[in-house]
Design a protein around this motif. Sequence first.
Motif, short mmCIF file in Angstrom:
data_model
loop_
_atom_site.label_atom_id
_atom_site.label_comp_id
_atom_site.label_asym_id
_atom_site.label_seq_id
_atom_site.Cartn_x
_atom_site.Cartn_y
_atom_site.Cartn_z
N LEU A 1 0.73 -1.09 -0.04
CA LEU A 1 -0.04 0.12 0.37
C LEU A 1 0.52 0.75 -0.19
O LEU A 1 0.39 2.30 -0.98
CB LEU A 1 -0.96 0.18 0.86
N ARG A 2 2.62 1.42 0.92
CA ARG A 2 2.50 2.35 0.77
C ARG A 2 3.62 2.55 -0.37
O ARG A 2 3.50 3.74 -1.04
CB ARG A 2 3.79 2.35 2.17
N GLU A 3 3.53 1.50 -1.17
CA GLU A 3 5.04 1.70 -2.45
C GLU A 3 4.08 2.32 -3.54
O GLU A 3 4.03 3.11 -4.19
CB GLU A 3 5.61 0.68 -3.00
N ILE A 4 2.44 1.52 -3.05
CA ILE A 4 1.28 2.74 -4.11
C ILE A 4 1.09 4.00 -3.79
O ILE A 4 1.41 4.68 -5.05
CB ILE A 4 0.23 1.77 -3.77
N SER A 5 0.78 4.29 -2.74
CA SER A 5 0.71 6.13 -2.08
C SER A 5 1.82 6.12 -2.95
O SER A 5 1.78 7.66 -3.32
CB SER A 5 0.83 5.97 -0.49
N SER A 6 3.34 5.78 -2.58
CA SER A 6 4.35 6.28 -3.11
C SER A 6 4.61 6.98 -4.60
O SER A 6 5.23 7.80 -5.10
CB SER A 6 5.81 6.19 -2.23
N ILE A 7 4.26 5.88 -5.53
CA ILE A 7 3.77 6.84 -6.59
C ILE A 7 2.95 7.71 -6.82
O ILE A 7 3.03 8.00 -8.10
CB ILE A 7 3.73 4.58 -7.54
N PHE A 8 1.47 7.66 -6.56
CA PHE A 8 0.64 8.56 -7.34
C PHE A 8 1.08 9.30 -6.13
O PHE A 8 0.65 10.89 -6.74
CB PHE A 8 -0.52 7.42 -6.49
N ALA A 9 1.29 9.95 -5.12
CA ALA A 9 2.41 11.00 -4.65
C ALA A 9 2.88 11.41 -5.83
O ALA A 9 3.42 13.03 -5.00
CB ALA A 9 3.17 10.37 -3.60
N GLN A 10 4.43 11.01 -6.37
CA GLN A 10 4.76 11.53 -7.08
C GLN A 10 3.74 11.79 -8.35
O GLN A 10 4.47 13.42 -9.23
CB GLN A 10 5.78 10.77 -7.88
N MET A 11 2.78 11.01 -8.51
CA MET A 11 2.31 12.28 -9.80
C MET A 11 1.05 13.65 -9.10
O MET A 11 -0.14 13.90 -9.91
CB MET A 11 1.07 11.03 -10.52
N GLY A 12 1.41 13.70 -7.95
CA GLY A 12 0.51 14.65 -7.05
C GLY A 12 -1.03 14.34 -6.76
O GLY A 12 -1.38 15.20 -6.55
N PHE A 13 -0.98 12.81 -6.55
CA PHE A 13 -2.38 12.37 -5.36
C PHE A 13 -1.74 12.73 -3.99
O PHE A 13 -0.94 12.37 -3.72
CB PHE A 13 -2.55 10.86 -5.66
N GLU A 14 -2.99 12.73 -3.02
CA GLU A 14 -3.11 12.88 -1.51
C GLU A 14 -3.48 11.99 -0.92
O GLU A 14 -4.30 11.21 -2.09
CB GLU A 14 -3.83 14.40 -1.44
N VAL A 15 -3.15 11.67 -0.10
CA VAL A 15 -4.01 10.50 0.53
C VAL A 15 -4.78 10.47 1.31
O VAL A 15 -4.53 11.27 2.17
CB VAL A 15 -3.12 9.20 1.38
N TYR A 16 -6.64 9.89 1.41
CA TYR A 16 -7.55 10.28 1.93
C TYR A 16 -7.81 9.20 2.51
O TYR A 16 -8.31 8.26 1.65
CB TYR A 16 -8.71 11.37 1.03
N GLU A 17 -8.57 9.22 3.90
CA GLU A 17 -9.28 7.88 4.04
C GLU A 17 -10.46 7.84 4.94
O GLU A 17 -10.73 8.82 5.51
CB GLU A 17 -8.28 7.16 5.04
N THR A 18 -11.30 6.99 4.82
CA THR A 18 -12.21 7.19 4.70
C THR A 18 -13.56 6.11 5.14
O THR A 18 -12.22 4.88 5.67
CB THR A 18 -13.45 7.42 3.73
N PRO A 19 -14.04 5.63 6.34
CA PRO A 19 -14.18 4.89 7.05
C PRO A 19 -14.87 2.93 6.70
O PRO A 19 -15.01 3.08 5.42
CB PRO A 19 -15.94 5.08 7.53
N GLU A 20 -14.68 2.11 7.05
CA GLU A 20 -14.25 0.77 6.78
C GLU A 20 -16.19 0.34 7.10
O GLU A 20 -16.32 -0.37 6.11
CB GLU A 20 -14.07 -0.31 7.68
N VAL A 21 -16.84 0.58 7.71
CA VAL A 21 -17.78 1.35 8.12
C VAL A 21 -19.36 2.13 7.65
O VAL A 21 -18.22 2.82 7.49
CB VAL A 21 -18.07 0.46 9.46
N GLU A 22 -19.50 1.06 6.37
CA GLU A 22 -20.14 2.20 5.62
C GLU A 22 -22.00 1.94 5.95
O GLU A 22 -22.77 1.59 5.86
CB GLU A 22 -19.64 2.35 4.34
N THR A 23 -22.55 3.15 5.41
CA THR A 23 -24.01 2.94 5.02
C THR A 23 -24.51 2.32 3.84
O THR A 23 -23.51 2.84 2.75
CB THR A 23 -24.75 5.26 5.17
N ASP A 24 -25.17 1.99 3.80
CA ASP A 24 -25.91 1.08 2.94
C ASP A 24 -25.90 2.69 1.65
O ASP A 24 -25.83 2.22 -0.01
CB ASP A 24 -27.37 0.83 2.53
#
Length: 342
Positions: free
Chosen positions: A114-137
């Motif tokens: 996951l960290r490797e994927i994030s670092s590749i996208f970081a080079q392309m200017g993507f930020e990391v954003y996390e959202t809940p594992e338990v969701e509404t329908d």
Amino acid sequence: MQDQLKSMEAEALARLDAVQDLAALEDWRTEYLGRRGRLAQIMRGLGALPAEERPAVGQVANQVKARLEAAYEERRVALEEEAKARAFRAEAVDVTLPGRPPALGRLHIATQNLREISSIFAQMGFEVYETPEVETDEMNFQLLNIPPHHPARDMWSTFYTDREGVVLRTHTSPGQIRLMRERYPAEIRAILPGKIYRYEQVSARYEYQLHQVEGLAVGRNIHMSDLKGVLVAFAQQMFQGTRRWRFRGSYFPFTEPSFEMDIECVLCGGGGCRVCKYSGWVEILGAGMVHPVVLQNGGYDPAAYSGFAFGMGNERIAMLKYAIDDIRYFFANDPRFLAQFG
Ligand code: PHE
């Protein structure tokens, strides 16, 4: 009476010599010096003596008592020293033994990937954003253009909770809605990594839990070519240019048009195996242009904004990168597997 005292003293000292431990020593003390001990018994006869003899006998008795107490004390110290020395010998540490090396912890292969994927996208200017594992329908399905009776729900059958309308998320896509609603009207370029759950027949290919990395770009003049460029750049870096890839038309209710990206199967070298379902290709992600209804649900006017989205399977990508032939290894927690990475 003085004779009695003398012979009692001689007997006591002889017995003391035979005492070998602190428990026996305590018995000895009770027997001779205790309140009901031998010395006390003899002293009880003092009252029966003529008055003029008492001081002399009393003095002898005190001397006997003092000598016995001193002998007791000496023996006690000696026995305690012996006990201590014995304990030291028994508990001695052999400092010449080679030590056991501490086992160092390491990041789980899923986290490393996951960290490797994030670092590749970081080079392309993507930020990391996390959202809940338990969701509404609503977030997991409805706002992504999947109404309650939509047949596409079968693709994401999930775990429901006791609470009506609350599910374990089946993909990271509901994060798109949360992020858009938070950022409107700003432009967005973000990845959303996290754990997801599916009601799945577990096999070498499928797990009921895994990690995805969602991608979302929203702005003006975002095109399919941008999406393809980003995905190709990602795959080139992730696999160091060693794997072929292909795009294949597909369907998702929340993107239009939609496609999937496949990477050639390294496990069988393209010859066919259970991981690639004997096709020579393994799908690593779904993608497409954000559906106008989804943009709208996020608060963005589809006439003015466009966007792309993708969702990739972290473990699938790691399998292809490291030639892991069964997804179940990731959560089996076998150190023989985990120790190979890190
Ligand atoms: N959410 C989809 C899935 O889990 C993947 C996907 C994400 C497809 C974003 C298109 C756009 O299968």
